[in-house]
Design an enzyme around this catalytic site. Structure first.
Site, PDB file in Angstrom:
ATOM      1  NE  ARG A  37      14.096 -13.636   0.698  1.00  0.00           N
ATOM      2  CZ  ARG A  37      12.629 -13.515   1.452  1.00  0.00           C
ATOM      3  NH1 ARG A  37      12.083 -12.397   1.465  1.00  0.00           N
ATOM      4  NH2 ARG A  37      12.287 -14.823   0.856  1.00  0.00           N
ATOM      5  CG  ASP A 147       1.782  -5.077   0.707  1.00  0.00           C
ATOM      6  OD1 ASP A 147       1.337  -5.630   0.535  1.00  0.00           O
ATOM      7  OD2 ASP A 147       3.814  -5.063   0.190  1.00  0.00           O
TER       8      ASP A 147
HETATM    9  C1  LIG Z   1       1.661 -12.049   3.840  1.00  0.00           C
HETATM   10  S1  LIG Z   1       0.834 -11.277   3.050  1.00  0.00           S
HETATM   11  C2  LIG Z   1      -0.002 -10.734   3.682  1.00  0.00           C
HETATM   12  C3  LIG Z   1      -1.706 -10.229   1.857  1.00  0.00           C
HETATM   13  C4  LIG Z   1      -3.085 -10.633   2.135  1.00  0.00           C
HETATM   14  N1  LIG Z   1      -3.238  -9.869   3.511  1.00  0.00           N
HETATM   15  C5  LIG Z   1      -3.478 -12.291   2.573  1.00  0.00           C
HETATM   16  O1  LIG Z   1      -3.529 -12.512   3.758  1.00  0.00           O
HETATM   17  O2  LIG Z   1      -3.207 -12.759   1.735  1.00  0.00           O
HETATM   18  C6  LIG Z   1       1.755 -10.253   3.354  1.00  0.00           C
HETATM   19  C7  LIG Z   1       1.801  -8.544   3.142  1.00  0.00           C
HETATM   20  O3  LIG Z   1       2.245  -7.738   3.915  1.00  0.00           O
HETATM   21  C8  LIG Z   1       3.046  -6.656   3.237  1.00  0.00           C
HETATM   22  N2  LIG Z   1       3.659  -5.734   4.110  1.00  0.00           N
HETATM   23  C9  LIG Z   1       4.911  -5.759   5.521  1.00  0.00           C
HETATM   24  N3  LIG Z   1       5.701  -4.858   6.284  1.00  0.00           N
HETATM   25  C10 LIG Z   1       4.426  -3.523   5.714  1.00  0.00           C
HETATM   26  C11 LIG Z   1       4.668  -2.685   6.008  1.00  0.00           C
HETATM   27  N4  LIG Z   1       5.338  -2.302   7.005  1.00  0.00           N
HETATM   28  N5  LIG Z   1       4.262  -2.037   5.335  1.00  0.00           N
HETATM   29  C12 LIG Z   1       2.442  -1.857   4.312  1.00  0.00           C
HETATM   30  N6  LIG Z   1       2.963  -3.450   3.598  1.00  0.00           N
HETATM   31  C13 LIG Z   1       3.968  -4.603   5.204  1.00  0.00           C
HETATM   32  C14 LIG Z   1       4.065  -7.709   3.048  1.00  0.00           C
HETATM   33  O4  LIG Z   1       4.833  -6.763   1.408  1.00  0.00           O
HETATM   34  C15 LIG Z   1       3.634  -8.054   1.976  1.00  0.00           C
HETATM   35  O5  LIG Z   1       2.785  -8.181   0.663  1.00  0.00           O
END
Ligand SMILES: C[S@@+](CC[C@H](N)C(=O)[O-])C[C@H]1O[C@@H](n2cnc3c(N)ncnc32)[C@H](O)[C@@H]1O
Length: 276
Positions: A37, A147
């Site tokens: 990344r 997000d």
């Molecule tokens: C694997 S995805 C899960 C999406 C959905 N909730 C699902 O279960 O399919 C995890 C998401 O958490 C977000 N994320 C990670 N750390 C975060 C933070 N500190 N604040 C907000 N979002 C966060 C990431 O950007 C990502 O889009």
């Protein structure tokens, strides 16, 4: 442009920064991912090496690059009707909540999809809930979808998905809420119906920060997000989110996550479901 190994001291500095900024725990197993990344950001910024990029990233006022960098770090994997047991359970508990609200003349139904990624989760929730509101037309139903990733949020707000993704939506919801892109003869892309888009607000929010809204929410979905955090960040987050649940409200976490070992005041209901 540096492609050689990421030295230990820089790996530590970057992981500390990521942990401090968004709670994601980049352990040694994530080293290759971090490096890949970083290489992407080096190419985008045309900076020569990881050290220079770190200085650039942490320079005062460079929030724009920090947002881009955190965008690259987060894992955005998601799909429509993921963990469908939750959707089925939601459909079981929803009629009681609506009946109770109707009795109290409380028309407000609020859902928060915390960590909504590219939108499949909040759109799935909207598809589950909307058909239940036919008998409660005065219901003021809104979903807040947040997000940290601006890239994922842009996809969510656009609401156009490839056919393979849309095939995960069960019929008759698929026909009801998706239309093939009229400019795409191959029908490879589908548009989400305005009826779903209009009830969802997509916002960038770092779950570690203070929340700029009052709530309360009837249901909070924070699924497959905490898995990237360590116990102390998870505990803090669960307690923070609990304060935004209405009494009797539910918190849904991912099935591979659990609140076991965390101090919190929610009641366990069933796997990955907790209640205030
Ligand atoms: C694997 S995805 C899960 C999406 C959905 N909730 C699902 O279960 O399919 C995890 C998401 O958490 C977000 N994320 C990670 N750390 C975060 C933070 N500190 N604040 C907000 N979002 C966060 C990431 O950007 C990502 O889009």
């Amino acid at each position: 442009m540096q492609e050689a190994g990421l030295p230990d001291h820089l790996f530590e500095k970057y992981s500390e920064l990521v942990y401090r900024e968004c709670g994601i725990n980049l352990h040694q197993g994530k080293r290759a991912l971090l490096q890949a990344r970083l290489n992407k950001r080096l190419r985008a910024t045309k900076l020569p090496d990881y050290e220079t990029y770190y200085r650039f990233l942490t320079a005062r006022g460079n929030t724009q690059e920090l947002i881009q960098f955190l965008d690259c770090i987060a894992t955005n994997l998601t799909y429509f009707f993921r963990e469908i047991q939750h959707m089925k359970f939601l459909e079981q508990i929803l009629p009681d909540l609506l009946a109770e609200k109707s009795k109290r003349r409380d028309c407000r139904l609020r859902v928060w999809s915390a960590g909504c990624s590219s939108g499949e989760e909040p759109y799935s929730l909207a598809m589950c809930i909307l058909p239940h509101l036919d008998d409660f037309p005065e219901c003021d139903f809104r979903i807040l979808a947040t997000d940290i990733s601006t890239r994922a949020l842009a996809v969510a707000a656009r609401g156009i998905y490839p056919k393979e993704k849309v095939l995960k939506v069960p019929e008759p919801l698929r026909s009801r809420y998706f239309r093939p892109d009229p400019s795409d003869r191959a029908a490879a892309q589908y548009h989400v119906a305005q009826a779903l888009k209009s009830i969802i607000s997509f916002r960038r929010l770092n779950l570690k920060d203070a929340y700029p809204f009052k709530g309360p929410f009837d249901y909070i979905f924070c699924r497959n997000v905490m898995i990237y955090f360590d116990k102390s960040v998870q505990e803090n987050l669960v307690n923070k989110m609990s304060a935004y649940l209405s009494p009797g409200g539910y918190l849904f976490v991912g099935h591979s996550e659990s609140l076991m070992g965390l101090k919190h005041s929610l009641k366990y209901v069933r796997p990955a479901v907790y209640r205030k």
